[in-house]
Design a protein around this motif. Structure first.
Motif, short mmCIF file in Angstrom:
data_model
loop_
_atom_site.label_atom_id
_atom_site.label_comp_id
_atom_site.label_asym_id
_atom_site.label_seq_id
_atom_site.Cartn_x
_atom_site.Cartn_y
_atom_site.Cartn_z
N PHE A 72 2.53 62.57 30.39
CA PHE A 72 1.85 62.47 31.02
C PHE A 72 0.91 63.17 31.03
O PHE A 72 -0.93 63.85 31.26
CB PHE A 72 2.20 63.71 32.67
N GLY A 73 0.15 63.59 29.33
CA GLY A 73 -0.89 64.42 28.60
C GLY A 73 -0.39 65.30 29.32
O GLY A 73 -0.25 66.32 29.35
N ARG A 74 -1.50 66.55 28.04
CA ARG A 74 -1.36 68.18 28.34
C ARG A 74 -2.80 68.41 29.46
O ARG A 74 -2.81 68.05 29.96
CB ARG A 74 -2.10 68.27 26.29
N TYR A 75 -2.24 69.42 29.51
CA TYR A 75 -2.82 70.25 30.49
C TYR A 75 -4.40 70.18 30.28
O TYR A 75 -4.29 70.68 28.90
CB TYR A 75 -2.25 71.18 31.36
N PRO A 76 -5.45 69.82 31.31
CA PRO A 76 -6.56 70.12 31.01
C PRO A 76 -7.21 71.82 30.67
O PRO A 76 -7.22 72.10 31.32
CB PRO A 76 -7.34 69.72 32.01
N GLU A 77 -7.64 71.96 29.71
CA GLU A 77 -7.91 72.90 28.95
C GLU A 77 -9.90 73.34 29.62
O GLU A 77 -10.39 72.47 29.77
CB GLU A 77 -7.88 73.88 27.96
N GLY A 78 -9.63 74.87 29.77
CA GLY A 78 -11.34 75.57 29.95
C GLY A 78 -11.87 75.38 31.80
O GLY A 78 -12.24 75.29 31.60
N MET A 79 -10.99 75.30 32.49
CA MET A 79 -11.62 75.04 34.00
C MET A 79 -10.58 75.92 34.81
O MET A 79 -9.48 76.19 34.24
CB MET A 79 -10.69 73.83 34.33
N LYS A 80 -10.34 76.59 35.77
CA LYS A 80 -9.58 77.05 36.58
C LYS A 80 -8.42 76.43 37.21
O LYS A 80 -8.20 75.21 36.79
CB LYS A 80 -10.34 77.57 38.06
N GLY A 81 -7.83 77.77 37.23
CA GLY A 81 -5.73 76.66 37.46
C GLY A 81 -5.86 76.10 38.45
O GLY A 81 -4.91 75.33 38.40
N ASP A 82 -6.84 76.24 39.45
CA ASP A 82 -5.57 75.13 40.52
C ASP A 82 -6.39 73.74 39.92
O ASP A 82 -5.68 73.19 40.40
CB ASP A 82 -6.88 75.50 41.75
N LYS A 83 -7.87 73.64 40.05
CA LYS A 83 -8.11 72.88 39.55
C LYS A 83 -7.34 71.53 38.13
O LYS A 83 -7.24 70.43 37.99
CB LYS A 83 -9.54 72.58 39.11
N THR A 84 -6.87 72.25 36.64
CA THR A 84 -5.89 72.28 36.03
C THR A 84 -4.64 71.72 36.55
O THR A 84 -4.18 70.44 36.43
CB THR A 84 -5.33 73.65 35.11
N GLU A 85 -3.93 72.45 37.90
CA GLU A 85 -2.98 71.86 38.61
C GLU A 85 -3.57 70.65 38.66
O GLU A 85 -2.45 69.56 39.64
CB GLU A 85 -2.51 72.85 39.59
N TYR A 86 -4.55 70.40 39.62
CA TYR A 86 -5.04 68.95 40.70
C TYR A 86 -5.31 68.09 39.43
O TYR A 86 -4.80 66.71 39.65
CB TYR A 86 -6.14 69.33 41.48
N GLU A 87 -5.10 68.00 38.35
CA GLU A 87 -5.73 67.24 37.48
C GLU A 87 -4.07 66.98 37.24
O GLU A 87 -3.93 65.72 36.67
CB GLU A 87 -6.52 66.95 35.93
N MET A 88 -3.21 67.36 37.01
CA MET A 88 -2.45 67.48 36.16
C MET A 88 -1.35 66.12 37.25
O MET A 88 -0.82 65.68 37.15
CB MET A 88 -0.90 68.76 35.71
N CYS A 89 -1.38 66.46 38.55
CA CYS A 89 -0.87 66.33 39.61
C CYS A 89 -1.75 64.28 39.89
O CYS A 89 -0.40 63.65 39.90
CB CYS A 89 -1.52 66.12 41.07
N ILE A 90 -2.56 64.05 39.67
CA ILE A 90 -3.51 62.97 39.36
C ILE A 90 -2.48 61.71 37.96
O ILE A 90 -2.06 61.17 38.05
CB ILE A 90 -4.60 63.13 39.20
N SER A 91 -2.64 62.79 36.51
CA SER A 91 -2.58 63.10 36.43
C SER A 91 -0.22 61.93 36.04
O SER A 91 0.27 60.82 35.85
CB SER A 91 -1.99 63.53 34.59
N PHE A 92 0.05 62.75 37.12
CA PHE A 92 1.92 61.86 37.47
C PHE A 92 2.14 61.20 37.59
O PHE A 92 2.48 60.35 37.44
CB PHE A 92 2.28 64.03 37.79
#
Length: 254
Positions: free
Chosen positions: A173-193
């Motif tokens: 699913f790719g690495r978690y995006p870095e350099g952003m707020k935690g809720d945005k990081t979680e959202y981006e992993m939701c999309i990748s998932f």
């Protein structure tokens, strides 16, 4: 009864809440639950908390992964996951504690994962139930993502709340995006998932296996905008329409 999960590493992300972490580790110990390894990934905590972590490391024999400065949730999960050596990872943030119901249900979850190679994740906690599911057994249900369904909360097919996952999660699913707020990081992993066709189970009684504890001394470090939390009916309607459009764009077009 003792529970030994040698194929699982407990991965805990930590930031300035060392006493909460101590409670979490003690909770597993009281339940007689052991793992093949424990990884504590720290996100640049203050010296007093790092000192406490060093003390806890002597007692619980975990691998401590540190960084000199705070780099956010994405970096903290990535470097922690990189240190895991077992086939499975139980991911928990430091402000959670397992209940006495956890060990048996966790054994069921691990059994499901071993029986179905297509399963990527088993979720144990949420603030709200996942909206679209079909019964799986032992109190678990399979999450479904119907493209036509209107409940936008279906986007939370993935969540950073306590869950079991395969340790090759970042490869798929790719690495978690870095350099952003935690809720945005979680959202981006939701999309990748979702884009990468993730498959998961959800425990129906989703607040019975873990308790989230935030004390006044060590409060939650996650913050969200007032608009995203507002209960004003007009704001709520506009927010829901925006989310429907944004989520569909991010999943199917972006």
């Amino acid at each position: 009864m003792e529970y030994s999960f040698s194929d699982v590493t407990l991965l805990v992300t930590h930031y300035n809440r060392s006493h909460s972490l101590e409670h979490l580790l003690n909770s597993f110990q009281k339940l007689q639950v052991s793992f093949g390894g424990i990884v504590i990934s720290d996100d640049g905590s203050k010296p007093e908390h790092l000192s406490k972590l060093r003390q806890l490391q002597k007692e619980f024999a975990f691998d401590l992964i540190t960084t000199e400065k705070n780099k956010g949730l994405g970096n903290n999960i990535n470097k922690g996951q990189d240190a895991v050596k077992t086939p499975y990872t139980l991911y928990v943030q430091e402000d959670f504690e397992p209940t006495d119901k956890f060990p048996d249900r966790f054994a069921d979850a691990l059994r499901f994962m071993n029986q179905d190679d297509a399963l990527d994740i088993v979720r144990f906690y949420a603030y709200i139930p996942y909206p679209y599911m079909r019964p799986k057994g032992q109190g678990f249900s399979e999450m479904i993502f119907p493209a036509w369904a209107t409940n936008y909360k279906k986007i939370y097919y993935y969540s950073d709340h306590p869950h079991l996952r395969r340790s090759n999660f970042l490869e798929k699913f790719g690495r978690y995006p870095e350099g952003m707020k935690g809720d945005k990081t979680e959202y981006e992993m939701c999309i990748s998932f979702l884009k990468n066709k993730g498959k998961g189970l959800f425990y129906n009684d989703f607040q019975s296996l873990f308790i989230q504890k935030n004390s006044e001394a060590e409060p939650s470090t996650m913050t969200r905008s007032s608009i995203s939390q507002s209960e004003n009916p007009v704001i709520s309607l506009v927010r829901d329409i925006y989310r429907q459009l944004k989520y569909n764009y991010d999943i199917y077009i972006r």
